[in-house]
Scaffold this active site. Structure first.
Site, PDB file in Angstrom:
ATOM      1  N   LYS A  52     -52.722 -27.362  59.155  1.00  0.00           N
ATOM      2  CA  LYS A  52     -53.088 -26.404  58.098  1.00  0.00           C
ATOM      3  C   LYS A  52     -52.013 -25.322  57.997  1.00  0.00           C
ATOM      4  CE  LYS A  52     -57.943 -27.435  58.686  1.00  0.00           C
ATOM      5  NZ  LYS A  52     -59.199 -27.165  59.370  1.00  0.00           N
ATOM      6  N   GLN A  70     -61.896 -22.689  62.679  1.00  0.00           N
ATOM      7  CA  GLN A  70     -61.874 -24.099  63.069  1.00  0.00           C
ATOM      8  C   GLN A  70     -63.105 -24.431  63.912  1.00  0.00           C
ATOM      9  OE1 GLN A  70     -59.495 -26.381  61.995  1.00  0.00           O
ATOM     10  NE2 GLN A  70     -60.899 -27.855  62.879  1.00  0.00           N
ATOM     11  N   ASP A 126     -63.398 -22.842  52.755  1.00  0.00           N
ATOM     12  CA  ASP A 126     -63.977 -24.121  53.190  1.00  0.00           C
ATOM     13  C   ASP A 126     -65.205 -24.478  52.349  1.00  0.00           C
ATOM     14  OD1 ASP A 126     -62.715 -25.544  55.205  1.00  0.00           O
ATOM     15  OD2 ASP A 126     -63.440 -24.237  56.805  1.00  0.00           O
TER      16      ASP A 126
END
Ligand code: NAD
Length: 302
Positions: free
Chosen positions: A54, A98, A121
């Protein structure tokens, strides 16, 4: 018939080029770039490798990227304080935590603490609600389903009026993609069926699908005879079915398989995604797209 391959690796490059061009233009006109913070707790090798990818992608696109690597022992209170710090930071447009988090931390509490307008997200209940309403309400569609829809559209597959069957009802893939495909609008307008472990006759539903989206996590679940000739098959499953030695690095790597019997299915389907190299590369790509979108919302240019 041999199906057209829908390659996530190629579509990813197309989209990343579009994002990079837009970032450059906004930087020149408005003097700002998208800001993404990645919060990693602990040292799980899988989480480190996802976060590294990422960060690499964000850097390639010219984003501002902040890495917050925190020890496994961080308290829930300190993690919440860190999130609040970035909620208040105007140069940050996306906050990514995460998962999984250590057991002493409540994931839900952490994800719900992220400002919904920085939740790139798309997991915050407010964004789940916005997705359900559809249309202009949607800010950040969750990344894997958004990647799936983008692949279907870019492969030129007609979605309006199409029978879409989704195998799996998880909150990160099955339910959101079903919700997105049933909405009114481009790349959607489909008639959607969701099937799962309690479905009575999986095969009969799959056989009806013009677009079959499979996210079960069961290798080879979908048999070739379940596929309607000419259908578009999106295989989301990523299953480790063994190990091999990489020819490039000489190191052990996982052998991956999807949820569909690919070799047989490609002789029946009209188009199909491979595993690996299909849906996989799309998730991070859409995360970058959401972060750019967040900046544009903030700047009033979206
Ligand atoms: P999950 O385990 O949360 O959900 C799986 C769903 O499939 C469940 O709703 C279950 O009811 C259904 N299912 C399982 N076995 C079934 C069966 N035999 N018959 C019918 N339905 C069945 O999984 P998930 O998080 O949605 O992920 C699914 C797969 O997609 C996994 O292989 C995962 O690794 C992969 N995945 C890939 C990406 C990506 O490529 N970017 C992202 C997310 C998930």
């Amino acid at each position: 018939m041999t199906a057209k391959l829908i390659k996530g690796t190629e579509i990813r490059e197309e989209i990343l080029e579009e994002i990079a061009a837009e970032v450059k233009e906004i930087k020149e006109k408005n003097g700002v770039v998208p800001g993404l913070v990645t919060i990693l707790v602990g040292e799980s090798p899988a989480s480190i490798s996802y976060v590294t990818l990422k960060i690499k992608t964000a850097n390639r696109l010219g984003f501002k990227e902040i890495q917050e690597n925190q020890p496994e022992t961080i308290s829930e209170e300190d993690l919440l304080a860190l999130i609040n710090k970035y909620n208040d930071d105007d140069s940050i447009h996306g906050i990514l935590v995460q998962l999984p988090l250590p057991k002493h931390i409540d994931d839900k509490k952490i994800l719900n603490a992220i400002d919904p307008d920085k939740d790139v997200d798309g997991f915050h209940p407010i964004n789940v609600g916005r997705l359900m309403i559809g249309g202009d309400e949607v800010k950040f569609p969750p990344c894997t389903p958004a990647g799936i829809q983008e692949m279907i559209v870019r492969a030129g597959v007609e979605t309006s009026g199409a029978e879409v069957v989704v195998v799996g009802r998880s909150n990160i893939v099955g339910k959101p993609i079903a919700n997105m495909m049933v909405q009114k609008g481009p790349g959607a307008n489909s008639t959607v069926t969701v099937v799962h472990t309690r479905t009575r006759d999986l095969a009969s539903h799959c056989k009806r699908a013009d677009i079959l989206i499979v996210a079960a996590g069961v290798p080879g679940l979908v048999k070739p005879e379940w596929i309607k000739p000419g259908a578009c098959v999106i295989d989301v499953g990523v299953n480790r079915i063994g190990e091999k030695i990489s020819e490039k690095t000489g190191k052990k790597i996982a052998i991956l398989s999807g949820d569909v019997d690919f070799d047989a299915a490609k002789e029946i389907a009209g188009s199909i995604t491979p595993v690996p190299g299909g849906v996989g590369p799309m998730t991070i790509t859409m995360l970058m797209k959401n972060t750019l979108k967040s900046l544009k919302f903030r700047q009033g240019i979206a």
